[in-house]
Design an enzyme around this catalytic site. Sequence first.
Site, short mmCIF file in Angstrom:
data_model
loop_
_atom_site.label_atom_id
_atom_site.label_comp_id
_atom_site.label_asym_id
_atom_site.label_seq_id
_atom_site.Cartn_x
_atom_site.Cartn_y
_atom_site.Cartn_z
N ARG A 53 0.83 -1.22 0.00
CA ARG A 53 0.00 0.00 0.00
C ARG A 53 0.86 1.26 0.00
O ARG A 53 0.53 2.25 -0.64
CB ARG A 53 -0.94 -0.01 1.19
N ASP A 158 -15.87 9.60 9.50
CA ASP A 158 -14.77 8.68 9.23
C ASP A 158 -13.49 9.49 9.33
O ASP A 158 -13.53 10.72 9.30
CB ASP A 158 -14.91 8.05 7.84
C1 LIG Z 1 -13.96 -1.59 7.38
S1 LIG Z 1 -14.56 0.06 7.36
C2 LIG Z 1 -16.10 -0.12 8.23
C3 LIG Z 1 -17.23 0.61 7.55
C4 LIG Z 1 -18.64 0.38 8.15
N1 LIG Z 1 -18.72 0.80 9.52
C5 LIG Z 1 -19.05 -1.06 8.00
O1 LIG Z 1 -19.10 -1.79 9.01
O2 LIG Z 1 -19.31 -1.49 6.87
C6 LIG Z 1 -13.50 0.78 8.62
C7 LIG Z 1 -13.44 2.31 8.55
O3 LIG Z 1 -12.81 2.79 9.73
C8 LIG Z 1 -12.12 3.98 9.39
N2 LIG Z 1 -11.14 4.28 10.45
C9 LIG Z 1 -9.95 3.68 10.71
N3 LIG Z 1 -9.35 4.25 11.76
C10 LIG Z 1 -10.18 5.25 12.18
C11 LIG Z 1 -10.10 6.21 13.23
N4 LIG Z 1 -9.05 6.28 14.07
N5 LIG Z 1 -11.13 7.07 13.37
C12 LIG Z 1 -12.21 7.03 12.54
N6 LIG Z 1 -12.33 6.15 11.52
C13 LIG Z 1 -11.33 5.26 11.36
C14 LIG Z 1 -11.50 3.66 8.04
O4 LIG Z 1 -11.18 4.83 7.33
C15 LIG Z 1 -12.62 2.83 7.38
O5 LIG Z 1 -13.43 3.64 6.57
#
Ligand SMILES: C[S@@+](CC[C@H](N)C(=O)[O-])C[C@H]1O[C@@H](n2cnc3c(N)ncnc32)[C@H](O)[C@@H]1O
Length: 291
Positions: A53, A158
């Site tokens: 990545r 997010d």
């Molecule tokens: C796998 S997705 C989950 C999306 C949705 N909640 C679902 O369950 O389908 C995880 C998300 O967490 C976000 N993320 C990661 N670290 C984070 C942080 N410290 N604060 C806020 N969002 C975060 C990522 O950018 C990503 O969009």
Amino acid sequence: MTGPPLQTAAESQQKPLSILSLSRKEFSAITDLARREFGVELGPGKEQLVAARLGKLMRRLHFSSFREFYDQLQADRSGGYLVQLIDSLTTNHTSFFREQPHFDFLVERIFARREADRPLRIWSAACSSGEEPYTIALVAQEYFAARAASLPTILASDISTHALDIARKGTYPANRLQQSFAPWLRKHLLRGEGRWEGWFRMRPEIMSMIEFRRVNLIESFPDLGRFDVIFCRNVMIYFSHETQSRLIQRFANTLNPGGYLFVGHSETLTGMQHGLEHIQPAIYRKRGIRK
Ligand SMILES: C[S@@+](CC[C@H](N)C(=O)[O-])C[C@H]1O[C@@H](n2cnc3c(N)ncnc32)[C@H](O)[C@@H]1O
């Protein structure tokens, strides 16, 4: 931002980025940064993923060596490079109606049993590219509009600015419509024509229910107010147990009495102090009744 010295001058030979290989020091420098800045643990075993990545990001930004990239990351006071690093290292996988029983519960147990006709406040924390908050808005619109009742307001947040940009557009290719829900979604979404053939768009009344914001869940929350429902699904899995515990405590404080917290089905609050009641898999409730 400070970090460990990465390489001696002799070590710092440029590597062809198509096959970026990270030294142990370089890998730790990035994983320490990810943990410190956004709580994400990229432990042993993630070396290849991180290298792939990072290589892609460095190519896109025209960096020719890791050293050059990392120096720039440290020097950049705007945080712009850090945001791009976060975007490239975190997984944004999501879908409409992901973990469907949660949406059944939302309608049957929360919407249907609410006490008064006051609009509910719902937070989709870590909303990725928007499928989760739009699913909430769509089921809410169907339920409340049929009863001429007030629609909920939804905050969707997010850390990823890239994911939020997609979410704000509310426009998805047909292959993003979850197979088993595709007919239902097609009925509720606007169908693209001409050069937008094969795309679907949220209706303005759905988009107007949602406010999108960038929120880093490991930092103290900005003034967001209280919520009746919080979805925080499939993100805590990337955090350490301590980071998860602190986050859950803050969610508990941010919920109204009687409010609900939804986590991902592979996430658990076992072993944490939070005072929330376990209702069913991946659903918790704050005790009390909202006045
Ligand atoms: C796998 S997705 C989950 C999306 C949705 N909640 C679902 O369950 O389908 C995880 C998300 O967490 C976000 N993320 C990661 N670290 C984070 C942080 N410290 N604060 C806020 N969002 C975060 C990522 O950018 C990503 O969009």
